[in-house]
Design a protein around this motif. Sequence first.
Motif, PDB file in Angstrom:
ATOM      1  N   ARG A  19       0.806  -1.227   0.000  1.00 24.05           N
ATOM      2  CA  ARG A  19       0.000   0.000   0.000  1.00 24.05           C
ATOM      3  C   ARG A  19       0.838   1.275   0.000  1.00 24.05           C
ATOM      4  O   ARG A  19       0.490   2.282   0.633  1.00 24.05           O
ATOM      5  N   TYR A  20       1.959   1.226  -0.696  1.00 22.91           N
ATOM      6  CA  TYR A  20       2.778   2.409  -0.923  1.00 22.91           C
ATOM      7  C   TYR A  20       2.721   2.715  -2.422  1.00 22.91           C
ATOM      8  O   TYR A  20       2.215   1.927  -3.210  1.00 22.91           O
ATOM      9  N   ASP A  21       3.251   3.863  -2.811  1.00 24.55           N
ATOM     10  CA  ASP A  21       3.391   4.202  -4.222  1.00 24.55           C
ATOM     11  C   ASP A  21       4.857   4.097  -4.601  1.00 24.55           C
ATOM     12  O   ASP A  21       5.749   4.218  -3.748  1.00 24.55           O
ATOM     13  N   PHE A  22       5.092   3.904  -5.880  1.00 23.19           N
ATOM     14  CA  PHE A  22       6.452   3.746  -6.381  1.00 23.19           C
ATOM     15  C   PHE A  22       6.665   4.723  -7.526  1.00 23.19           C
ATOM     16  O   PHE A  22       5.884   4.759  -8.474  1.00 23.19           O
ATOM     17  N   LEU A  23       7.692   5.531  -7.408  1.00 22.85           N
ATOM     18  CA  LEU A  23       8.065   6.475  -8.458  1.00 22.85           C
ATOM     19  C   LEU A  23       9.483   6.175  -8.895  1.00 22.85           C
ATOM     20  O   LEU A  23      10.325   5.759  -8.085  1.00 22.85           O
ATOM     21  N   TYR A  24       9.755   6.393 -10.161  1.00 22.61           N
ATOM     22  CA  TYR A  24      11.139   6.257 -10.619  1.00 22.61           C
ATOM     23  C   TYR A  24      11.397   7.247 -11.745  1.00 22.61           C
ATOM     24  O   TYR A  24      10.490   7.709 -12.424  1.00 22.61           O
ATOM     25  N   GLU A  30      20.681   5.217 -15.386  1.00 23.06           N
ATOM     26  CA  GLU A  30      20.585   4.983 -13.946  1.00 23.06           C
ATOM     27  C   GLU A  30      19.164   5.324 -13.510  1.00 23.06           C
ATOM     28  O   GLU A  30      18.611   6.333 -13.921  1.00 23.06           O
ATOM     29  N   LEU A  31      18.593   4.476 -12.701  1.00 16.00           N
ATOM     30  CA  LEU A  31      17.231   4.701 -12.210  1.00 16.00           C
ATOM     31  C   LEU A  31      17.274   5.255 -10.793  1.00 16.00           C
ATOM     32  O   LEU A  31      17.968   4.715  -9.933  1.00 16.00           O
ATOM     33  N   LEU A  32      16.562   6.337 -10.557  1.00 18.38           N
ATOM     34  CA  LEU A  32      16.336   6.831  -9.209  1.00 18.38           C
ATOM     35  C   LEU A  32      14.950   6.343  -8.829  1.00 18.38           C
ATOM     36  O   LEU A  32      13.965   6.675  -9.492  1.00 18.38           O
ATOM     37  N   CYS A  33      14.864   5.533  -7.795  1.00 16.30           N
ATOM     38  CA  CYS A  33      13.596   4.925  -7.382  1.00 16.30           C
ATOM     39  C   CYS A  33      13.218   5.428  -5.992  1.00 16.30           C
ATOM     40  O   CYS A  33      14.080   5.576  -5.126  1.00 16.30           O
ATOM     41  N   GLN A  34      11.918   5.667  -5.799  1.00 13.24           N
ATOM     42  CA  GLN A  34      11.429   6.126  -4.508  1.00 13.24           C
ATOM     43  C   GLN A  34      10.151   5.381  -4.144  1.00 13.24           C
ATOM     44  O   GLN A  34       9.251   5.238  -4.969  1.00 13.24           O
ATOM     45  N   THR A  47       8.808   9.514   2.481  1.00 13.04           N
ATOM     46  CA  THR A  47       9.557   8.696   1.527  1.00 13.04           C
ATOM     47  C   THR A  47      10.408   7.729   2.349  1.00 13.04           C
ATOM     48  O   THR A  47      11.525   8.048   2.736  1.00 13.04           O
ATOM     49  N   PRO A  48       9.851   6.540   2.666  1.00  9.37           N
ATOM     50  CA  PRO A  48      10.575   5.602   3.521  1.00  9.37           C
ATOM     51  C   PRO A  48      11.918   5.147   2.944  1.00  9.37           C
ATOM     52  O   PRO A  48      12.845   4.890   3.688  1.00  9.37           O
ATOM     53  N   ILE A  49      12.006   5.077   1.613  1.00  4.49           N
ATOM     54  CA  ILE A  49      13.270   4.626   1.020  1.00  4.49           C
ATOM     55  C   ILE A  49      13.392   5.162  -0.402  1.00  4.49           C
ATOM     56  O   ILE A  49      12.410   5.297  -1.113  1.00  4.49           O
ATOM     57  N   SER A  50      14.612   5.510  -0.775  1.00  2.00           N
ATOM     58  CA  SER A  50      14.922   5.835  -2.159  1.00  2.00           C
ATOM     59  C   SER A  50      16.265   5.188  -2.482  1.00  2.00           C
ATOM     60  O   SER A  50      17.108   5.017  -1.601  1.00  2.00           O
ATOM     61  N   PHE A  51      16.431   4.805  -3.717  1.00  2.00           N
ATOM     62  CA  PHE A  51      17.664   4.125  -4.105  1.00  2.00           C
ATOM     63  C   PHE A  51      17.919   4.316  -5.597  1.00  2.00           C
ATOM     64  O   PHE A  51      17.020   4.677  -6.354  1.00  2.00           O
ATOM     65  N   HIS A  52      19.188   4.081  -5.982  1.00  7.23           N
ATOM     66  CA  HIS A  52      19.592   4.140  -7.380  1.00  7.23           C
ATOM     67  C   HIS A  52      19.863   2.726  -7.879  1.00  7.23           C
ATOM     68  O   HIS A  52      20.365   1.890  -7.127  1.00  7.23           O
ATOM     69  N   LEU A  53      19.534   2.481  -9.129  1.00  6.52           N
ATOM     70  CA  LEU A  53      19.882   1.221  -9.778  1.00  6.52           C
ATOM     71  C   LEU A  53      20.633   1.539 -11.057  1.00  6.52           C
ATOM     72  O   LEU A  53      20.174   2.327 -11.875  1.00  6.52           O
ATOM     73  N   ARG A  54      21.791   0.936 -11.213  1.00  2.40           N
ATOM     74  CA  ARG A  54      22.533   1.017 -12.475  1.00  2.40           C
ATOM     75  C   ARG A  54      22.414  -0.339 -13.140  1.00  2.40           C
ATOM     76  O   ARG A  54      22.841  -1.346 -12.587  1.00  2.40           O
ATOM     77  N   ILE A  55      21.817  -0.354 -14.312  1.00  2.00           N
ATOM     78  CA  ILE A  55      21.536  -1.619 -14.988  1.00  2.00           C
ATOM     79  C   ILE A  55      22.345  -1.706 -16.265  1.00  2.00           C
ATOM     80  O   ILE A  55      22.321  -0.797 -17.092  1.00  2.00           O
TER      81      ILE A  55
END
Length: 79
Positions: A19-24, A30-34, A47-55
């Motif tokens: 029951r949270y929302d996800f933004l990226y 590189e993805l900034l995800c929240q 914003t309980p957590i944000s992170f970066h993903l390099r794919i």
Amino acid sequence: MNIKKLLLSQIEKVVFDLRYDFLYEDEYGELLCQVIQRDSSGSIESTPISFHLRINEEKGTANPSTSKILTPSWPSSLS
């Protein structure tokens, strides 16, 4: 399906189930995800957590790096 789409869809599914929302935002490979929590009016409450993903699609790898972790208010059933 490429790795980026697969990871985003799986993260989004888990986050929505909680029951949270996800933004990226996808910038330069590189993805900034929240993960965000909204109040009853729909405004962002936290914003309980944000992170970066390099794919690297060619190698088939993803390297996460947590940029900010606040004290999450996850449901007690997950603790």
